[in-house]
Scaffold this motif. Structure first.
Motif, short mmCIF file in Angstrom:
data_model
loop_
_atom_site.label_atom_id
_atom_site.label_comp_id
_atom_site.label_asym_id
_atom_site.label_seq_id
_atom_site.Cartn_x
_atom_site.Cartn_y
_atom_site.Cartn_z
N VAL A 24 -6.64 6.89 -1.10
CA VAL A 24 -6.32 6.73 0.32
C VAL A 24 -6.76 8.00 1.05
O VAL A 24 -6.88 9.07 0.45
N THR B 194 4.11 4.33 9.01
CA THR B 194 4.05 3.03 8.36
C THR B 194 4.66 1.98 9.27
O THR B 194 5.33 2.30 10.26
N PRO C 76 0.84 -1.20 0.00
CA PRO C 76 0.00 0.00 0.00
C PRO C 76 0.87 1.25 0.00
O PRO C 76 2.04 1.19 0.39
N PRO D 99 -0.96 2.98 6.36
CA PRO D 99 -1.17 2.18 5.15
C PRO D 99 -2.56 1.53 5.13
O PRO D 99 -3.07 1.10 6.17
N ARG D 100 -3.14 1.47 3.95
CA ARG D 100 -4.42 0.79 3.78
C ARG D 100 -4.31 -0.66 4.28
O ARG D 100 -3.35 -1.36 3.93
N ARG E 248 -4.09 4.16 -8.47
CA ARG E 248 -4.39 3.10 -7.52
C ARG E 248 -5.54 3.56 -6.64
O ARG E 248 -5.94 4.73 -6.69
N GLN F 290 2.71 4.17 1.27
CA GLN F 290 3.19 4.30 2.64
C GLN F 290 4.37 5.25 2.71
O GLN F 290 4.91 5.67 1.69
#
Length: 288
Positions: free
Chosen positions: A281, A76, A29, A113-114, A278, A31
């Motif tokens: 977020v 992260t 993800p 992060p996701r 992507r 980060q």
């Protein structure tokens, strides 16, 4: 085992940069990247150390956070502890209680992060999702097209050229020659390049800094800007292509960038240079 929150000294920054390099991989993800610390380094090594937080267990760094401003923590975690319950709860406690020295009272944001458990627990504790950002990625397996303009790698003697473009591109920028030299003195800059694009009259029209995390790992564009007097002429796409090519030469497996989703022009520029969007977020925030 107890998890310890810490703040490194200047020497300890190198360890934090090192683990951030190790944690970068394709498919991860979006980060915190070593290049984010590298760009922050323009404020000096001492200021960068003061802005970094680490979480350790048995001596090993499990998470790294960067206070990218007093009210924004960019965090992260090591890939194997993204869902570690003990770590996630400790991080949530540390960022929620101002006396622990991470985030102050009032409105604050945290970037995680996701898919990280920290994100879930913050949501359960009442943190809300903020405005969306769009991460973009370009694979560097195949050759990168020529940007079609003259590109120069900027060294110390030309720092003022990069600085001038940056100050024009970003309203309110406080970037200076001295800050460029401070950035270039940081350990992350050993695997970085500052590039400037020129038009056919020799004007510096766009600039970008790229940050490698090492061969076979994703690299980062941070920042990229076009001089305000030379916009809408394709120079954003050109300097982005040059950035991708520079990261490819440094051995990066892919090139990453992230921009507010509201900046539709920036998203379009990166897309035109072969980057693919992507999933969006969002930071999480608490307070008014």
């Amino acid at each position: 085992m107890a998890i310890a929150l810490g703040k490194p000294d200047v020497d300890g920054l190198h360890e934090a940069v090192g683990v951030l390099r190790e944690w970068q991989y394709d498919g991860a993800p979006m980060q915190l990247h070593p290049g984010d610390l590298g760009w922050f380094w323009r404020s000096g090594a001492e200021a960068t150390a003061a802005a970094v937080r680490t979480w350790r267990r048995e001596g090993r760094i499990l998470a790294v956070g960067l206070l990218d401003g007093p009210r924004l923590l960019r965090l992260t975690l090591a890939p194997d502890v993204q869902r570690d319950g003990e770590l996630a709860r400790q991080v949530v406690d540390d960022v929620t209680e101002p006396e622990r020295g991470v985030l102050p009272e009032g409105k604050v944001n945290i970037e995680t992060p996701r898919g990280a458990l920290v994100q879930d627990l913050l949501g359960e504790d009442g943190w809300n999702a903020d405005e969306p950002w769009t991460p973009l990625r370009r694979d560097l397996t195949d050759p990168v097209p020529d940007p079609g303009v003259r590109i120069e790698v900027i060294g110390p003697e030309q720092a003022h050229v990069c600085v001038a473009v940056h100050r024009s591109a970003f309203a309110g920028s406080r970037f200076t020659d001295g800050r460029w030299h401070a950035m270039a003195a940081g350990s992350p800059y050993a695997d970085a390049r500052c590039l400037v694009a020129y038009d056919d009259r020799g004007n510096a029209v766009a600039a970008v800094t790229v940050w490698s995390a090492g061969p076979g790992r994703p690299g980062l564009l941070e920042p990229m800007g076009v001089h305000r007097e030379h916009r809408r002429r394709g120079y954003g796409e050109a300097i982005t292509l040059a950035a991708a090519a520079a990261l490819q030469e440094l051995g990066s497996s892919s090139a990453l960038v992230c921009t507010p989703s509201s900046h539709v022009g920036a998203v379009a520029t990166y897309t035109s240079a072969g980057f693919r969007q992507r999933p969006e977020v969002r930071d999480q925030f608490r307070g008014a």
